[in-house]
Scaffold this motif. Sequence first.
Motif, short mmCIF file in Angstrom:
data_model
loop_
_atom_site.label_atom_id
_atom_site.label_comp_id
_atom_site.label_asym_id
_atom_site.label_seq_id
_atom_site.Cartn_x
_atom_site.Cartn_y
_atom_site.Cartn_z
N MET A 1 0.76 -0.95 0.05
CA MET A 1 -0.08 0.00 0.12
C MET A 1 0.97 1.27 -0.10
SD MET A 1 -3.15 0.84 0.24
CE MET A 1 -4.13 2.38 0.68
N THR A 2 1.95 1.23 0.70
CA THR A 2 2.61 2.56 1.02
C THR A 2 3.51 2.38 -0.36
OG1 THR A 2 4.30 1.05 1.99
CG2 THR A 2 3.06 2.66 3.39
N SER A 3 3.93 1.56 -1.09
CA SER A 3 4.64 1.69 -2.29
C SER A 3 3.79 2.13 -3.29
CB SER A 3 5.27 0.16 -2.76
OG SER A 3 4.07 -0.67 -3.15
N LEU A 4 2.48 1.81 -3.49
CA LEU A 4 1.68 2.63 -4.30
C LEU A 4 1.52 4.17 -4.09
CD1 LEU A 4 -1.55 0.07 -4.64
CD2 LEU A 4 0.32 0.68 -6.39
N LEU A 5 1.45 4.67 -3.00
CA LEU A 5 1.36 6.01 -2.53
C LEU A 5 2.82 6.64 -3.03
CD1 LEU A 5 -0.42 5.72 1.00
CD2 LEU A 5 -1.16 6.74 -1.29
N LEU A 6 3.91 6.10 -2.86
CA LEU A 6 5.11 6.67 -2.90
C LEU A 6 5.25 6.63 -4.54
CD1 LEU A 6 7.76 4.81 -0.77
CD2 LEU A 6 6.94 7.17 -0.51
N GLN A 7 4.96 5.68 -5.44
CA GLN A 7 4.80 5.62 -6.86
C GLN A 7 3.78 6.90 -7.47
OE1 GLN A 7 3.66 1.85 -8.36
NE2 GLN A 7 5.82 1.03 -7.84
N ALA A 8 2.79 6.94 -6.57
CA ALA A 8 1.99 8.17 -7.10
C ALA A 8 2.34 9.54 -6.94
CB ALA A 8 0.61 8.12 -6.29
N ALA A 9 3.13 9.58 -5.69
CA ALA A 9 3.76 10.87 -5.42
C ALA A 9 5.07 11.07 -6.30
CB ALA A 9 4.23 10.70 -3.92
N GLY A 10 5.77 10.11 -6.61
CA GLY A 10 6.77 10.28 -7.58
C GLY A 10 6.32 10.68 -9.23
N GLY A 11 5.30 10.01 -9.56
CA GLY A 11 4.70 10.65 -10.82
C GLY A 11 4.43 11.76 -10.77
N SER A 12 3.70 12.43 -9.76
CA SER A 12 3.28 13.63 -9.73
C SER A 12 4.32 14.64 -9.57
CB SER A 12 2.14 14.13 -8.46
OG SER A 12 2.69 13.78 -7.50
N ALA A 13 5.56 14.41 -8.84
CA ALA A 13 6.68 15.26 -8.68
C ALA A 13 7.28 15.15 -10.19
CB ALA A 13 7.72 14.69 -7.80
N ALA A 14 7.36 14.26 -10.97
CA ALA A 14 8.12 14.29 -12.25
C ALA A 14 7.07 15.13 -13.25
CB ALA A 14 8.04 13.03 -12.96
N THR A 15 5.67 15.02 -13.02
CA THR A 15 5.18 15.86 -13.85
C THR A 15 5.12 17.24 -13.53
OG1 THR A 15 3.34 14.11 -14.01
CG2 THR A 15 2.85 16.29 -14.53
N MET A 16 5.22 17.67 -12.18
CA MET A 16 5.41 19.00 -12.02
C MET A 16 6.80 19.76 -12.35
SD MET A 16 4.07 21.24 -10.30
CE MET A 16 3.78 22.57 -9.13
N GLN A 17 7.83 18.58 -12.26
CA GLN A 17 9.21 19.27 -13.00
C GLN A 17 9.04 19.39 -14.46
OE1 GLN A 17 11.88 16.22 -11.81
NE2 GLN A 17 12.56 17.07 -9.93
N LEU A 18 8.34 18.60 -15.25
CA LEU A 18 7.95 18.75 -16.50
C LEU A 18 7.42 20.27 -16.68
CD1 LEU A 18 7.41 15.41 -17.99
CD2 LEU A 18 9.38 16.93 -18.21
N VAL A 19 6.18 20.42 -16.05
CA VAL A 19 5.39 21.68 -16.24
C VAL A 19 6.53 23.07 -15.76
CG1 VAL A 19 3.65 22.87 -15.06
CG2 VAL A 19 3.44 20.65 -15.77
#
Length: 111
Positions: free
Chosen positions: A1-19
């Motif tokens: 469960m925690t690994s899914l939350l970390l992956q979701a947070a990592g994906g949004s951080a990468a998107t934010m960096q691209l923006v």
Amino acid sequence: MTSLLLQAAGGSAATMQLVLLGGMILVFWLFMIRPQAKKAKMAKQFQENMQKGDKIVTIAGIHGVVNKVNEDGTILLETSPGSYIKVEKSAISLEWTQNVNKNAAAVAEKK
């Protein structure tokens, strides 16, 4: 469960960096590249529309009057009565020429 939350947070951080990177590129283009391209286009148009009798200033600071526009991209510049030099059109400064002509017009209006 925690690994899914970390992956979701990592994906949004990468998107934010691209923006943010896209935003920086956009700002750079708006404030640096676009104005320089516009200025270069105006200078080229000015150099193409030069004609005999125009008072100009070269990028080296030489003042003169266009005596002849040659087909090879040069002009014959009269610096003083009877004294001519051959100058490349690309060596004509748009800003300095406009400034000199503006000052001359202001002096003529005061008289």
